[in-house]
Design a protein around this motif. Structure first.
Motif, PDB file in Angstrom:
ATOM      1  N   THR A  57       0.834  -1.192   0.000  1.00  0.00           N
ATOM      2  CA  THR A  57       0.000   0.000   0.000  1.00  0.00           C
ATOM      3  C   THR A  57       0.875   1.251   0.000  1.00  0.00           C
ATOM      4  OG1 THR A  57      -1.707  -1.159   1.230  1.00  0.00           O
ATOM      5  CG2 THR A  57      -1.796   1.241   1.238  1.00  0.00           C
ATOM      6  N   ARG A  58       0.588   2.151  -0.914  1.00  0.00           N
ATOM      7  CA  ARG A  58       1.330   3.414  -1.004  1.00  0.00           C
ATOM      8  C   ARG A  58       0.331   4.559  -0.903  1.00  0.00           C
ATOM      9  NH1 ARG A  58       4.691   2.299  -6.378  1.00  0.00           N
ATOM     10  NH2 ARG A  58       2.611   1.628  -6.981  1.00  0.00           N
ATOM     11  N   PRO A  59       0.201   5.180   0.261  1.00  0.00           N
ATOM     12  CA  PRO A  59      -0.836   6.210   0.460  1.00  0.00           C
ATOM     13  C   PRO A  59      -0.757   7.364  -0.520  1.00  0.00           C
ATOM     14  CG  PRO A  59       0.104   5.523   2.558  1.00  0.00           C
ATOM     15  CD  PRO A  59       0.938   4.894   1.498  1.00  0.00           C
ATOM     16  N   MET A  60       0.446   7.801  -0.857  1.00  0.00           N
ATOM     17  CA  MET A  60       0.577   8.930  -1.776  1.00  0.00           C
ATOM     18  C   MET A  60       0.035   8.589  -3.154  1.00  0.00           C
ATOM     19  SD  MET A  60       1.748  11.418  -0.095  1.00  0.00           S
ATOM     20  CE  MET A  60       2.535  11.700   1.486  1.00  0.00           C
ATOM     21  N   MET A  61       0.336   7.385  -3.642  1.00  0.00           N
ATOM     22  CA  MET A  61      -0.171   6.973  -4.940  1.00  0.00           C
ATOM     23  C   MET A  61      -1.691   6.826  -4.899  1.00  0.00           C
ATOM     24  SD  MET A  61       0.343   6.254  -8.093  1.00  0.00           S
ATOM     25  CE  MET A  61       2.104   6.021  -8.296  1.00  0.00           C
ATOM     26  N   VAL A  62      -2.210   6.307  -3.787  1.00  0.00           N
ATOM     27  CA  VAL A  62      -3.657   6.182  -3.636  1.00  0.00           C
ATOM     28  C   VAL A  62      -4.319   7.556  -3.678  1.00  0.00           C
ATOM     29  CG1 VAL A  62      -5.501   5.485  -2.061  1.00  0.00           C
ATOM     30  CG2 VAL A  62      -3.509   4.010  -2.353  1.00  0.00           C
TER      31      VAL A  62
ATOM     32  N   GLY B 118       9.794  12.682  -6.212  1.00  0.00           N
ATOM     33  CA  GLY B 118      10.889  11.819  -5.788  1.00  0.00           C
ATOM     34  C   GLY B 118      10.556  10.927  -4.615  1.00  0.00           C
ATOM     35  N   HIS B 119       9.332  11.024  -4.081  1.00  0.00           N
ATOM     36  CA  HIS B 119       8.938  10.177  -2.958  1.00  0.00           C
ATOM     37  C   HIS B 119       8.836   8.722  -3.424  1.00  0.00           C
ATOM     38  CE1 HIS B 119       6.575   8.607   0.420  1.00  0.00           C
ATOM     39  NE2 HIS B 119       6.957   9.676   1.091  1.00  0.00           N
ATOM     40  N   SER B 120       9.181   7.805  -2.512  1.00  0.00           N
ATOM     41  CA  SER B 120       9.150   6.382  -2.879  1.00  0.00           C
ATOM     42  C   SER B 120       7.742   5.905  -3.206  1.00  0.00           C
ATOM     43  CB  SER B 120       9.724   5.537  -1.736  1.00  0.00           C
ATOM     44  OG  SER B 120       8.996   5.750  -0.530  1.00  0.00           O
ATOM     45  N   ASP B 121       6.711   6.578  -2.670  1.00  0.00           N
ATOM     46  CA  ASP B 121       5.335   6.196  -2.989  1.00  0.00           C
ATOM     47  C   ASP B 121       4.900   6.685  -4.365  1.00  0.00           C
ATOM     48  OD1 ASP B 121       5.179   5.031  -0.572  1.00  0.00           O
ATOM     49  OD2 ASP B 121       3.683   6.364   0.303  1.00  0.00           O
TER      50      ASP B 121
ATOM     51  N   TYR C 133      -9.289  20.074  -8.758  1.00  0.00           N
ATOM     52  CA  TYR C 133      -8.715  18.753  -8.549  1.00  0.00           C
ATOM     53  C   TYR C 133      -7.360  18.629  -9.256  1.00  0.00           C
ATOM     54  CZ  TYR C 133     -13.297  17.387  -6.752  1.00  0.00           C
ATOM     55  OH  TYR C 133     -14.434  17.288  -6.017  1.00  0.00           O
ATOM     56  N   LYS C 134      -7.270  19.234 -10.433  1.00  0.00           N
ATOM     57  CA  LYS C 134      -5.993  19.205 -11.152  1.00  0.00           C
ATOM     58  C   LYS C 134      -4.927  19.964 -10.384  1.00  0.00           C
ATOM     59  CE  LYS C 134      -3.850  20.474 -15.557  1.00  0.00           C
ATOM     60  NZ  LYS C 134      -4.060  21.021 -16.913  1.00  0.00           N
ATOM     61  N   GLU C 135      -5.283  21.106  -9.841  1.00  0.00           N
ATOM     62  CA  GLU C 135      -4.322  21.887  -9.056  1.00  0.00           C
ATOM     63  C   GLU C 135      -3.885  21.126  -7.814  1.00  0.00           C
ATOM     64  OE1 GLU C 135      -4.013  26.265  -6.831  1.00  0.00           O
ATOM     65  OE2 GLU C 135      -5.826  25.662  -7.914  1.00  0.00           O
ATOM     66  N   ALA C 136      -4.834  20.433  -7.165  1.00  0.00           N
ATOM     67  CA  ALA C 136      -4.481  19.642  -5.987  1.00  0.00           C
ATOM     68  C   ALA C 136      -3.537  18.509  -6.344  1.00  0.00           C
ATOM     69  CB  ALA C 136      -5.751  19.105  -5.329  1.00  0.00           C
ATOM     70  N   ALA C 137      -3.789  17.855  -7.480  1.00  0.00           N
ATOM     71  CA  ALA C 137      -2.918  16.765  -7.911  1.00  0.00           C
ATOM     72  C   ALA C 137      -1.516  17.275  -8.235  1.00  0.00           C
ATOM     73  CB  ALA C 137      -3.522  16.059  -9.120  1.00  0.00           C
ATOM     74  N   LEU C 138      -1.431  18.408  -8.917  1.00  0.00           N
ATOM     75  CA  LEU C 138      -0.124  18.979  -9.243  1.00  0.00           C
ATOM     76  C   LEU C 138       0.611  19.413  -7.979  1.00  0.00           C
ATOM     77  CD1 LEU C 138      -0.962  21.072 -12.445  1.00  0.00           C
ATOM     78  CD2 LEU C 138       0.271  18.897 -12.314  1.00  0.00           C
ATOM     79  N   SER C 139      -0.105  19.951  -7.014  1.00  0.00           N
ATOM     80  CA  SER C 139       0.521  20.346  -5.750  1.00  0.00           C
ATOM     81  C   SER C 139       1.069  19.122  -5.018  1.00  0.00           C
ATOM     82  CB  SER C 139      -0.486  21.083  -4.867  1.00  0.00           C
ATOM     83  OG  SER C 139      -0.940  22.269  -5.492  1.00  0.00           O
ATOM     84  N   LEU C 140       0.312  18.031  -5.060  1.00  0.00           N
ATOM     85  CA  LEU C 140       0.785  16.789  -4.443  1.00  0.00           C
ATOM     86  C   LEU C 140       2.050  16.287  -5.124  1.00  0.00           C
ATOM     87  CD1 LEU C 140       0.282  14.389  -2.474  1.00  0.00           C
ATOM     88  CD2 LEU C 140      -1.051  13.329  -4.303  1.00  0.00           C
ATOM     89  N   LEU C 141       2.062  16.324  -6.455  1.00  0.00           N
ATOM     90  CA  LEU C 141       3.237  15.859  -7.187  1.00  0.00           C
ATOM     91  C   LEU C 141       4.449  16.743  -6.920  1.00  0.00           C
ATOM     92  CD1 LEU C 141       1.660  14.915 -10.649  1.00  0.00           C
ATOM     93  CD2 LEU C 141       2.420  13.373  -8.834  1.00  0.00           C
TER      94      LEU C 141
END
Length: 229
Positions: free
Chosen positions: A49-54, A93-96, A80-88
């Protein structure tokens, strides 16, 4: 399920009707998340399970849903697109979030220029890790060469023992009448004493010179204990 409250807020009643509809647009959506019997989230491939990818997949699913059915989502697709880009950007470089997998789940409609910042950051982090690895490898090689040089230098040192040479502590010869040399300790200044005559392994009994620093340096380099030498 844990990410729904963060992304969607309170769900509308239309969700029940949406759940009953066949997933006709499943090919355009990111890969599904399976909920196991234990209630934990995991990939379809059976990985960990990888929370960030989820979370990213939930945001991308919300983006596609809000783009196709804007009336059924509390936010517009751009949010939603802005939130996804902010997460990325925040977890590049995160392992998730391995970059090759992130590229595989991003919608094809997103322009490359909007992802340039994320890809640039990933490239910088990858290059930094590569350079750090090369630097550590160089330091390791230098340490090995230094250790091998110290070991080779010590291996070349030798002591010539003849029948007339005596121990400076007990004044007895090292070589007995049977032409067999008794056990002795040789110090870096070429002073030799019988093994039973030495008081301190690091201190020469003849000159009083302390070789503790020299001994510990080479023993540490060769991964040995100074007390056993």
């Amino acid at each position: 399920q844990w990410a729904r409250g963060v992304v969607f807020g309170l769900r509308k009643k239309a969700d029940a009707a949406l759940a009953a509809q066949p997933s006709s647009s499943s090919s355009a959506a990111p890969k599904r998340i399976a909920v196991g019997a234990s209630g934990s989230l995991g990939d379809e491939q059976g990985g960990e399970t990888r929370p960030m990818m989820v979370f990213l997949q939930v945001l991308l699913g919300a983006f596609l849903g809000a783009e196709q059915r804007p009336g059924e989502y509390p936010k517009v697709a751009a949010e939603y697109k802005e939130a996804a880009l902010s997460l990325l950007m925040g977890y590049a470089g995160h392992s998730d979030l391995p970059t090759h997998e992130v590229v595989g789940v991003l919608p094809a409609s997103w322009p490359l220029e909007g992802l340039a910042g994320y890809f640039s950051k990933c490239a910088r982090l990858c290059l930094h890790e590569r350079r750090s690895s090369m630097f550590e490898e160089s330091l390791s090689s230098m340490a090995y060469l230094k250790t091998f040089g110290a070991w080779a230098t010590e291996r070349m040192r030798k002591v010539t023992m003849d029948k007339e040479k005596c121990c400076p502590t007990c004044n007895r010869r090292f070589v007995g009448q049977d032409n067999v040399a008794k056990a002795f300790v040789a110090y870096p200044n070429e002073t030799c004493v019988h093994l039973q005559c030495k008081e301190d392994l690091s201190v020469c009994p003849k000159t009083g010179q302390n070789f503790a620093d020299n001994l510990s340096m080479y023993c540490s380099a060769l991964c040995t204990d100074a007390g056993d030498r």
